[in-house]
Write a protein that holds these residues in place. Structure first.
Motif, PDB file in Angstrom:
ATOM      1  N   PRO A 173      12.920   3.581  -5.791  1.00 55.59           N
ATOM      2  CA  PRO A 173      11.826   2.897  -5.082  1.00 55.59           C
ATOM      3  C   PRO A 173      12.143   1.414  -4.893  1.00 55.59           C
ATOM      4  O   PRO A 173      12.895   0.835  -5.671  1.00 55.59           O
ATOM      5  CB  PRO A 173      10.633   3.058  -6.031  1.00 55.59           C
ATOM      6  N   ASN A 211      11.632  -2.674  -4.866  1.00 57.80           N
ATOM      7  CA  ASN A 211      11.022  -3.563  -5.854  1.00 57.80           C
ATOM      8  C   ASN A 211       9.569  -3.877  -5.500  1.00 57.80           C
ATOM      9  O   ASN A 211       8.726  -4.019  -6.379  1.00 57.80           O
ATOM     10  CB  ASN A 211      11.829  -4.854  -5.961  1.00 57.80           C
ATOM     11  N   TYR A 271       7.376  -1.928  -3.960  1.00 54.71           N
ATOM     12  CA  TYR A 271       6.519  -0.816  -4.365  1.00 54.71           C
ATOM     13  C   TYR A 271       6.305  -0.822  -5.878  1.00 54.71           C
ATOM     14  O   TYR A 271       5.187  -0.654  -6.372  1.00 54.71           O
ATOM     15  CB  TYR A 271       7.136   0.517  -3.936  1.00 54.71           C
ATOM     16  N   LEU A 272       7.397  -1.033  -6.627  1.00 56.37           N
ATOM     17  CA  LEU A 272       7.308  -0.997  -8.092  1.00 56.37           C
ATOM     18  C   LEU A 272       6.352  -2.061  -8.607  1.00 56.37           C
ATOM     19  O   LEU A 272       5.507  -1.803  -9.467  1.00 56.37           O
ATOM     20  CB  LEU A 272       8.700  -1.182  -8.706  1.00 56.37           C
ATOM     21  N   VAL A 273       6.479  -3.287  -8.061  1.00 58.57           N
ATOM     22  CA  VAL A 273       5.607  -4.372  -8.523  1.00 58.57           C
ATOM     23  C   VAL A 273       4.149  -4.062  -8.172  1.00 58.57           C
ATOM     24  O   VAL A 273       3.235  -4.244  -8.992  1.00 58.57           O
ATOM     25  CB  VAL A 273       6.057  -5.723  -7.919  1.00 58.57           C
ATOM     26  N   ALA A 274       3.914  -3.533  -6.956  1.00 57.08           N
ATOM     27  CA  ALA A 274       2.550  -3.191  -6.547  1.00 57.08           C
ATOM     28  C   ALA A 274       1.973  -2.103  -7.448  1.00 57.08           C
ATOM     29  O   ALA A 274       0.830  -2.205  -7.920  1.00 57.08           O
ATOM     30  CB  ALA A 274       2.545  -2.738  -5.087  1.00 57.08           C
TER      31      ALA A 274
END
Lengths: 107, 243
Positions: A2, A4, A6-9
């Protein structure tokens, strides 16, 4: 993998929901601090929740095949017996865990 | 059914001098469970293809053990954010119950209170709620929570960095978490002297184990709160009859 972004969100969503769940009771509780209900809950909740957490950590146990949950039973019984006797949390945890690991390796 | 609550708390051992030192003592047992669990998380995360530095990012942003393990699979599957929110809500719903008996009022200052709420994990609740509130200073509670998070983050980093090189004999070390909860259940009983509570809790947990193994915590805690509500109403009615 995924992105970065998307991951942070997704992590931020988890953070926000978790924080709100953890904060929710306090927003209501400040006004109820001295109420008999809260006193009753403070007395009865912790022990019960701990018992539930014990079962939760053991939920993956398979009692139908060898070693039939024996190491875990020994570990729990050993920990409880030692703690009722000596009242030393660290000793009970270390010895209980050692007993469990030993029983697993021998079984 | 009703039990008397005594005002005198059960004190185990001598009271330590500094609150930070007391917190270190309070958290040693938990650390034995949190460190290996964090380690397992770090290993799993890097083995799933994440860079090592995601481990502390996960543990600082989420900081809820079981959810972090779940998050790996959710994120790899690019789960929509709404589903991520719903899963988080269900998995962590139990934390709503923790606030009911966590002594947040002992903590001074809004920022510290905010950290304390953020770091209100199963383990922090387990240590703090089973001690008499008058023994817990603001510093001691915060130190307990900071230490718990450090054990978890340190375990995760170690797992992410050394991962595969770990000796196999270490598995089973996470039983320390079970042992910790056993010890805290006994401590909680000693403080409150309430027998029906733990018995009903065990029943609730076993019912949840049979009916909804995947949602065990939420179901068991929900059932347990329902039994507490019933007990409270019964007790109130009985005392009204007695008058």
């Amino acid at each position: 993998m995924p992105s970065n972004g998307y991951l942070v969100a997704a992590l931020a969503v988890m953070l926000a929901v978790t924080f709100c769940l953890r904060a929710a009771p306090f927003a209501v509780l400040n006004r109820l601090r001295d109420s008999p209900v809260v006193g009753f809950l403070a007395d009865t909740m912790p022990t019960g929740v701990m018992v539930i957490l014990v079962v939760y950590t053991l939920r993956g146990l398979d009692l139908t095949t060898s070693p039939y949950g024996l190491p875990a039973s020994l570990g729990v019984a050993g920990t409880a017996a030692l703690h009722l006797w000596r009242r030393n949390a660290l000793l009970s945890i270390v010895a209980g865990t050692a007993l469990y690991m030993l029983a697993r390796h021998l079984g | 059914m009703a039990t008397e609550t005594t005002e005198t708390p059960q004190v185990t051992g001598p009271t330590p001098r500094s609150p930070v030192r007391a917190a270190v003592q309070d958290t040693l047992g938990v650390g034995m469970g949190l460190f290996p669990l964090g380690l397992a998380f770090g290993v799993l995360l890097t083995q799933s293809g994440f860079a090592w530095w995601w481990t502390p990012v996960f543990s600082l942003l989420i900081y809820a053990g079981s959810l972090e393990f779940l998050a790996i699979g959710l994120f790899l599957a690019l789960t929509p954010l709404a589903s991520v929110a719903l899963t988080t809500f269900l998995v962590n719903f139990r934390h709503v119950f923790y606030g009911l008996s966590f002594p947040l009022h002992r903590i001074r200052g809004p920022l510290r209170k905010a950290y304390s709420i953020y770091a209100l994990t199963d383990e922090a609740y387990a240590i703090v709620a089973t001690k008499p509130p008058q023994q817990l200073s603001s510093t001691r509670i915060l130190a307990i929570q900071l230490l718990c998070q450090s054990y978890w983050v340190a375990g995760g980093l170690t797992g992410a960095l050394v991962g595969a090189a770990l000796p196999a004999g270490l598995d089973g070390l996470d039983f320390a978490l079970t042992a910790l909860f056993v010890v805290l259940a006994i401590d909680g009983y000693r403080a409150a002297r309430d027998i029906p509570g733990p018995v009903l809790a065990l029943l609730c947990a076993l019912i949840a184990l049979v009916l909804a193994k995947d949602q065990l915590l939420v179901v068991a805690l929900g059932l347990y709160v329902a039994t507490l509500a019933a007990r409270y109403l019964l007790r109130k009615r009985n005392s009204r009859h007695a008058q």
